[in-house]
Design an enzyme around this catalytic site. Sequence first.
Site, short mmCIF file in Angstrom:
data_model
loop_
_atom_site.label_atom_id
_atom_site.label_comp_id
_atom_site.label_asym_id
_atom_site.label_seq_id
_atom_site.Cartn_x
_atom_site.Cartn_y
_atom_site.Cartn_z
N SER A 69 42.67 46.65 43.34
CA SER A 69 42.22 47.45 42.20
C SER A 69 42.14 48.91 42.65
CB SER A 69 40.81 47.00 41.78
OG SER A 69 40.22 47.92 40.89
N TYR B 253 31.60 45.10 44.00
CA TYR B 253 33.00 44.89 43.57
C TYR B 253 33.93 45.82 44.35
CZ TYR B 253 37.02 44.64 40.33
OH TYR B 253 38.28 44.48 39.77
P1 NAP Z 1 39.79 37.90 33.87
O1 NAP Z 1 40.49 38.17 32.59
O2 NAP Z 1 38.30 37.85 33.88
O3 NAP Z 1 40.39 36.53 34.49
C1 NAP Z 1 39.87 36.07 35.70
C2 NAP Z 1 40.68 34.88 36.18
O4 NAP Z 1 40.19 34.49 37.47
C3 NAP Z 1 40.55 33.68 35.27
O5 NAP Z 1 41.77 32.98 35.28
C4 NAP Z 1 39.45 32.86 35.96
O6 NAP Z 1 39.53 31.47 35.70
C5 NAP Z 1 39.79 33.13 37.41
N1 NAP Z 1 38.67 32.92 38.34
C6 NAP Z 1 37.44 33.48 38.29
N2 NAP Z 1 36.70 33.03 39.33
C7 NAP Z 1 37.47 32.17 40.02
C8 NAP Z 1 37.27 31.36 41.16
N3 NAP Z 1 36.10 31.36 41.82
N4 NAP Z 1 38.28 30.58 41.61
C9 NAP Z 1 39.48 30.57 40.94
N5 NAP Z 1 39.73 31.30 39.85
C10 NAP Z 1 38.73 32.09 39.39
O7 NAP Z 1 40.17 38.99 34.98
P2 NAP Z 1 41.44 39.98 35.08
O8 NAP Z 1 41.07 41.26 34.45
O9 NAP Z 1 42.67 39.27 34.67
O10 NAP Z 1 41.46 40.25 36.65
C11 NAP Z 1 42.31 39.55 37.53
C12 NAP Z 1 42.27 40.24 38.88
O11 NAP Z 1 42.69 41.60 38.72
C13 NAP Z 1 40.87 40.32 39.48
O12 NAP Z 1 40.95 40.16 40.89
C14 NAP Z 1 40.40 41.71 39.13
O13 NAP Z 1 39.44 42.19 40.04
C15 NAP Z 1 41.70 42.47 39.24
N6 NAP Z 1 41.74 43.73 38.48
C16 NAP Z 1 41.50 43.77 37.15
C17 NAP Z 1 41.59 44.98 36.49
C18 NAP Z 1 41.37 45.11 35.00
O14 NAP Z 1 41.29 46.26 34.53
N7 NAP Z 1 41.30 44.02 34.24
C19 NAP Z 1 41.89 46.15 37.19
C20 NAP Z 1 42.13 46.07 38.55
C21 NAP Z 1 42.06 44.85 39.19
P3 NAP Z 1 38.78 30.79 34.39
O15 NAP Z 1 39.64 31.15 33.19
O16 NAP Z 1 38.79 29.33 34.69
O17 NAP Z 1 37.43 31.40 34.33
#
Ligand code: NAP
Length: 265
Positions: free
Chosen positions: A156, A169
């Site tokens: 990120s 985080y």
């Molecule tokens: P999200 O929409 O909240 O989705 C999270 C995903 O991770 C879901 O598939 C969830 O599964 C899974 N998950 C959560 N805890 C877990 C665990 N303990 N073991 C296995 N799977 C788990 O998040 P996102 O925004 O797509 O983010 C994905 C990644 O990108 C993260 O690492 C986040 O930090 C990073 N990121 C996001 C952003 C942003 O702006 N969104 C920016 C930079 C980086 P369930 O559906 O079963 O809950």
Amino acid sequence: MNRVALVTGSSRGIGRGIANALAKLGFNVIINYAGNAEAAAQTAEQCIESAGSEGKSITAEVFKADISNSDDRRRLIEFTYDRFNRLDLLVNNAGVAPRPRADILEANEESFDRMIHINLKGPYFLTQSAANKMIEHLHNPPANPPYNPKIITISSVSAYAASVNRGDYCITKSGLSMLTQLFAARLSEFGIGVFEIRPGIIATDMTAPVKERYDKLIAEGLYPIKRWGTPDDVGRAVCAVADDLLPFSTGEVINVDGGFHMRTL
Ligand code: NAP
């Protein structure tokens, strides 16, 4: 046989975008999730459709595993090899945000431990397990398609941008940058490329609670490309690595952030 990708946390959000993009390339995908079985099944259906739209036939498997749990990580890798007997690409994507966000003068240890276990320790040891299996496989590589394994970690902009209302985080994301450097250095002798993809603000469930605040910041010029990022933006960057478009690179950071990382004057 298709190449095989394991994408952690691909039931929703960025992981789903990555799984869909890899399916279009013709990868079989393992869709890992923590609790949301319905969303994971939807991703699997979408992947098969996405592949079909490109005239490709793939298999999409769903597997529940909490990446912070060592038994679950072992079962996830075992499942991958039982089902496909190869792993061409690991994408460490699963991650969580603190709930609620809290000022670093008040945030508690419980939140810190949760962040560390899911966002950092999980990917670190999953990478270790996957790398060992990849190395083992390289001694007797499958001929078709050629075996050229890779590991990608989704960090990120929080790896370097200090947000004082979610310090735990930020620390985990900055740790993932070192994870990438460490495994890139260690695995280069085996020809395993290791990459970090650093997304900026991407529209997913994770950012939904702060949508209005970010809408305003983006409109005011927080970064040069004035729109929200999408899971597909990240999926395309993953595909560039997966499809060997960066053959003389490893330990590389790919920013998918609308230019947020630039300093401007
Ligand atoms: P999200 O929409 O909240 O989705 C999270 C995903 O991770 C879901 O598939 C969830 O599964 C899974 N998950 C959560 N805890 C877990 C665990 N303990 N073991 C296995 N799977 C788990 O998040 P996102 O925004 O797509 O983010 C994905 C990644 O990108 C993260 O690492 C986040 O930090 C990073 N990121 C996001 C952003 C942003 O702006 N969104 C920016 C930079 C980086 P369930 O559906 O079963 O809950």
